[in-house]
Write a protein that holds these residues in place. Structure first.
Motif, mmCIF file in Angstrom:
data_model
loop_
_atom_site.group_PDB
_atom_site.id
_atom_site.type_symbol
_atom_site.label_atom_id
_atom_site.label_comp_id
_atom_site.label_asym_id
_atom_site.label_seq_id
_atom_site.Cartn_x
_atom_site.Cartn_y
_atom_site.Cartn_z
ATOM 1 N N VAL A 86 -3.566 5.058 13.546
ATOM 2 C CA VAL A 86 -3.592 3.672 14.032
ATOM 3 C C VAL A 86 -4.060 2.721 12.933
ATOM 4 O O VAL A 86 -3.525 1.618 12.773
ATOM 5 C CB VAL A 86 -4.508 3.559 15.269
ATOM 6 N N ALA A 87 -5.039 3.153 12.163
ATOM 7 C CA ALA A 87 -5.626 2.275 11.142
ATOM 8 C C ALA A 87 -4.835 2.259 9.836
ATOM 9 O O ALA A 87 -5.047 1.372 9.002
ATOM 10 C CB ALA A 87 -7.068 2.712 10.856
ATOM 11 N N ALA A 88 -3.922 3.211 9.647
ATOM 12 C CA ALA A 88 -3.223 3.362 8.367
ATOM 13 C C ALA A 88 -2.295 2.185 8.078
ATOM 14 O O ALA A 88 -1.631 1.662 8.972
ATOM 15 C CB ALA A 88 -2.427 4.668 8.368
ATOM 16 N N SER A 89 -2.234 1.809 6.814
ATOM 17 C CA SER A 89 -1.317 0.765 6.383
ATOM 18 C C SER A 89 -0.449 1.209 5.205
ATOM 19 O O SER A 89 0.399 0.451 4.738
ATOM 20 C CB SER A 89 -2.090 -0.497 5.991
ATOM 21 N N GLY A 90 -0.644 2.428 4.731
ATOM 22 C CA GLY A 90 0.127 2.938 3.605
ATOM 23 C C GLY A 90 1.542 3.301 3.998
ATOM 24 O O GLY A 90 1.838 3.585 5.165
ATOM 25 N N GLU A 139 -3.577 0.287 -4.360
ATOM 26 C CA GLU A 139 -2.284 0.872 -3.996
ATOM 27 C C GLU A 139 -2.424 2.084 -3.082
ATOM 28 O O GLU A 139 -1.420 2.650 -2.659
ATOM 29 C CB GLU A 139 -1.506 1.256 -5.257
ATOM 30 N N TYR A 140 -3.642 2.511 -2.799
ATOM 31 C CA TYR A 140 -3.841 3.579 -1.812
ATOM 32 C C TYR A 140 -5.209 3.415 -1.168
ATOM 33 O O TYR A 140 -6.134 2.881 -1.761
ATOM 34 C CB TYR A 140 -3.676 4.965 -2.441
ATOM 35 N N GLU A 141 -5.287 3.848 0.085
ATOM 36 C CA GLU A 141 -6.537 3.741 0.833
ATOM 37 C C GLU A 141 -6.978 5.120 1.293
ATOM 38 O O GLU A 141 -6.149 6.020 1.503
ATOM 39 C CB GLU A 141 -6.371 2.807 2.042
ATOM 40 N N MET A 161 0.852 -1.188 0.000
ATOM 41 C CA MET A 161 0.000 0.000 0.000
ATOM 42 C C MET A 161 0.895 1.248 0.000
ATOM 43 O O MET A 161 1.698 1.438 0.902
ATOM 44 C CB MET A 161 -0.904 0.008 1.224
ATOM 45 N N LYS A 162 0.726 2.117 -1.015
ATOM 46 C CA LYS A 162 1.615 3.269 -1.151
ATOM 47 C C LYS A 162 1.169 4.461 -0.311
ATOM 48 O O LYS A 162 1.987 5.126 0.323
ATOM 49 C CB LYS A 162 1.698 3.670 -2.628
ATOM 50 N N PHE A 163 -0.121 4.769 -0.302
ATOM 51 C CA PHE A 163 -0.616 5.948 0.411
ATOM 52 C C PHE A 163 -1.791 5.592 1.311
ATOM 53 O O PHE A 163 -2.601 4.715 0.982
ATOM 54 C CB PHE A 163 -1.097 7.028 -0.573
ATOM 55 N N THR A 164 -1.858 6.309 2.429
ATOM 56 C CA THR A 164 -3.074 6.367 3.236
ATOM 57 C C THR A 164 -3.506 7.823 3.303
ATOM 58 O O THR A 164 -2.761 8.675 3.796
ATOM 59 C CB THR A 164 -2.845 5.831 4.659
ATOM 60 N N LEU A 165 -4.678 8.114 2.767
ATOM 61 C CA LEU A 165 -5.234 9.464 2.846
ATOM 62 C C LEU A 165 -6.223 9.472 4.001
ATOM 63 O O LEU A 165 -7.233 8.760 3.972
ATOM 64 C CB LEU A 165 -5.930 9.843 1.535
ATOM 65 N N ILE A 166 -5.930 10.257 5.034
ATOM 66 C CA ILE A 166 -6.777 10.327 6.225
ATOM 67 C C ILE A 166 -7.624 11.586 6.140
ATOM 68 O O ILE A 166 -7.104 12.701 6.180
ATOM 69 C CB ILE A 166 -5.929 10.326 7.513
ATOM 70 N N ILE A 167 -8.926 11.406 6.015
ATOM 71 C CA ILE A 167 -9.859 12.527 5.865
ATOM 72 C C ILE A 167 -10.682 12.662 7.142
ATOM 73 O O ILE A 167 -11.371 11.721 7.548
ATOM 74 C CB ILE A 167 -10.791 12.325 4.667
ATOM 75 N N THR A 168 -10.607 13.822 7.782
ATOM 76 C CA THR A 168 -11.409 14.087 8.973
ATOM 77 C C THR A 168 -12.722 14.732 8.562
ATOM 78 O O THR A 168 -12.745 15.674 7.764
ATOM 79 C CB THR A 168 -10.652 14.995 9.954
#
Length: 345
Positions: free
Chosen positions: A79-83, A32-34, A1-8
């Motif tokens: 905590v949840a990110a895997s990127g 490849e991204y979440e 996984m390349k990116f984790t985009l965290i949206i609040t």
């Protein structure tokens, strides 16, 4: 996984689809991204909008929590990110379409831990469209990315480089504290010379609401940060390089400038102001021995050109005509004329 985009997300159903459209129209495969959406107890239709996009895009993840604030929401995302890389995005903003592939190549090319970039400010009525491509064109609305402390969405972080979380006790200024320690470790950081973020200015957003109670909370947060900084200043400057000392110096002056801005937004000559001046005096900060006059303006352009200008603008806007001049005279009297205790160089 390349990116984790965290949206609040919190009560932004009028703008959320623009944000989700922008993160979904990218040049990387969905595996490849979440996109992790943290719903911070929204009371509007935001949750249903996210679920609608979940049914169309397999890489969108919804995490719901009771309303705890943006810091707690971002911590959930970490905590949840895997990127491999994390990008924090506000749910009412947008990113440029088809920008992730080039960003990933840039980050990996020199094994970067932090990448800063440029952004553009858009109006509240602005809508996402397919023509918002990454752009290096300079215009009057472009905010140049800086290597100092700035908004957390203005930087991309390598996930295994993030060794701390956001302070959930701070309602304002949590970005500065989070970024400062990371940037201090990785200096200088690289800048991506393209506009890839579209920052929406909303009149009713918490950042832009001017109320006495909110300004009081902002000031209390800044006082906490000043105390925390002064307690750890000795540790920070040990074995610091010249560039790191420059950043530490910037952070200190930035704190005092923000403190003056927030103090000036309180009701003039109220008891809270008197109380805060006593607290600041006990901290050894006020009357502040003006070290700014020993600094060249080009040593710290962000402070002089933005923070101080904003400070005096707020004074004139709130207190014209007599009270503004009285407060300015009072500040300059203490800062330039009267003897004061130093907090140290």
């Amino acid at each position: 996984m390349k990116f984790t985009l965290i949206i609040t997300v919190y009560n932004i159903d009028n703008y959320l689809e623009d944000c989700l459209n922008s993160v979904c129209e990218q040049d990387l495969p969905v595996d490849e991204y979440e996109v992790i959406c943290i719903d911070d107890g929204s009371l509007d239709d935001s949750t249903n909008i996210i679920k609608k996009y979940q049914s169309q895009y397999s890489n969108i993840i919804l995490i719901s929590q009771k309303n705890k604030g943006v810091s707690a929401a971002r911590n959930q995302g970490i905590v949840a990110a895997s990127g491999e890389f994390i990008w924090f995005i506000d749910g009412d903003d947008m990113i440029a379409p088809n920008c992730l592939k080039e960003l990933y190549e840039t980050l990996c090319k020199d094994d970067l831990k932090i990448l800063s970039f440029q952004y553009i400010t858009v109006s509240e009525q602005f809508s996402y469209n397919h023509d918002m491509l990454p752009c290096s064109n300079q215009s009057g609305y472009v905010k140049t990315a800086n290597t100092y402390v700035s908004s957390v969405w203005q930087k991309i972080f390598r996930r295994n480089f993030i060794n701390k979380t956001f302070n959930e006790h701070l309602l304002y200024g949590e970005d500065d504290e989070f970024i400062f320690s990371l940037v201090l470790k990785e200096w200088p950081i690289r800048e991506y010379q393209k506009i890839i973020y579209f920052y929406r200015q909303r009149r009713k957003s918490i950042t832009h609401i001017h109320s006495n109670s909110i300004n009081q909370i902002k000031l209390e947060n800044t006082l906490w940060r000043i105390r925390h900084y002064l307690d750890n200043k000795g540790i920070l400057i040990q074995n610091a390089s010249h560039k790191q000392l420059e950043l530490i110096n910037y952070y200190e002056y930035n704190l005092y400038a923000v403190m003056l801005i927030n103090l000036g937004k309180l009701k003039p000559f109220c008891k809270q102001q008197q109380t805060y001046f006593r607290i600041l005096k006990n901290l050894g900060v006020y009357p502040y021995p003006i070290q700014w006059k020993r600094m060249r303006m080009n040593d710290n352009p962000m402070l002089f050109k933005i923070k101080l200008r904003k400070f005096f603008t707020e004074l004139i806007r709130l207190w014209l005509p007599i009270r503004a001049y009285f407060f300015i005279f009072n500040c300059f009297y203490y800062l330039y004329l009267s003897p004061s205790d130093s907090i140290g160089d």
